[in-house]
Design an enzyme around this catalytic site. Structure first.
Site, PDB file in Angstrom:
ATOM      1  N   LYS A  37     -19.785 -13.231  -5.856  1.00 32.99           N
ATOM      2  CA  LYS A  37     -20.928 -13.167  -4.949  1.00 32.99           C
ATOM      3  C   LYS A  37     -21.445 -11.732  -4.918  1.00 32.99           C
ATOM      4  O   LYS A  37     -20.682 -10.786  -4.734  1.00 32.99           O
ATOM      5  CB  LYS A  37     -20.535 -13.611  -3.537  1.00 32.99           C
ATOM      6  N   LYS A  53     -16.652 -10.447  -3.553  1.00 32.16           N
ATOM      7  CA  LYS A  53     -18.009 -10.114  -3.100  1.00 32.16           C
ATOM      8  C   LYS A  53     -18.205  -8.607  -3.153  1.00 32.16           C
ATOM      9  O   LYS A  53     -17.340  -7.840  -2.735  1.00 32.16           O
ATOM     10  CB  LYS A  53     -18.196 -10.650  -1.679  1.00 32.16           C
ATOM     11  N   ASP A  92     -15.923 -14.397   5.226  1.00 32.30           N
ATOM     12  CA  ASP A  92     -15.973 -13.208   4.366  1.00 32.30           C
ATOM     13  C   ASP A  92     -15.270 -12.058   5.085  1.00 32.30           C
ATOM     14  O   ASP A  92     -15.758 -11.588   6.122  1.00 32.30           O
ATOM     15  CB  ASP A  92     -17.416 -12.810   4.077  1.00 32.30           C
TER      16      ASP A  92
END
Length: 229
Positions: free
Chosen positions: A185, A156, A93
């Protein structure tokens, strides 16, 4: 209704506390393994330790890149990614360079997205962290579409250190996804990750939720199903 195992795979467990030592990290990693969540994230220093604890399971080893500010140089980001992969990371990430995005420096953003994708290809899931609390709706839409064009696996919402995403942010990201590959996400809402909230988010089209409470939520969901049976 989802089984416990299916529900668990919609949760990433993340523990980024600076004060933790190796024994703490191993304990949290074992909790993630026992709950069989999707991934367990720590600061990159601990990736090798986490990989050791998760070996033989299908819980991914998560690494946060340029976490939490995203403002390291591109070369440092790429070095972090390569180092994380060498230490066993299977989910990566990376935080976007927010200032560059606001300056309209899409060349840099595209370069970093491509570098993340190419370095992780065949090895790790790719996710870009937006930090939506700092972004306009237009910036969120643009960045979501750029991630889709780059072929990333996830967009995300947040790191959880600077501001929380709203329902509006989540729906905006969801509605801006332009392909069948890229998923959503939600993270950065630690005080709002109740069992009811996670089920609502799943119904809304969120695929993954990142929270330190992941293992506890799996246990709560198991108890919820037992009560209904």
């Amino acid at each position: 209704m989802l089984t416990v195992a299916e529900y668990a795979k919609h949760l990433d467990m993340a523990v980024h506390l600076q004060k933790l030592g190796e024994a703490d990290i191993r304990q949290y990693a074992r909790q993630a393994r026992e709950a069989n969540v999707a991934a367990f994230y720590t600061n990159p220093f601990w990736n090798a330790v986490v990989a050791e604890e998760l070996a033989g399971s299908d819980v991914r080893v998560g690494a946060g890149i340029a976490f939490p500010y995203g403002a390291t140089t591109t070369g440092v980001k790429f070095a972090e990614i390569s180092d994380a992969l060498e230490n066993g990371a299977t989910a990566v990430d990376m935080v976007v360079n927010i200032g560059a995005l606001k300056d309209g420096n899409y060349v840099l953003i595209d370069k970093e997205l491509a570098g993340l994708r190419d370095r992780c290809a065949g090895t790790a899931l790719t996710k870009l962290i937006f930090e939506v609390a700092f972004l306009t709706d237009e910036e969120i839409v643009t960045l979501t579409r750029m991630c889709c064009d780059a072929g990333l696996d996830y967009v995300k919402t947040s790191t959880g250190t600077e501001g929380f995403p709203t329902e509006h942010h989540v729906k905006l990201m969801r509605d801006s996804i332009t392909n069948d590959r890229t998923k959503l996400k939600v993270s950065g809402v630690p005080r709002q990750f109740t069992l009811a909230a996670t089920l609502w988010m799943l119904d809304m089209g969120v695929d993954l939720m990142g929270t330190r409470s992941a293992a506890n939520l799996v246990a709560e969901y198991a108890a919820h199903l037992a009560e209904k049976s």
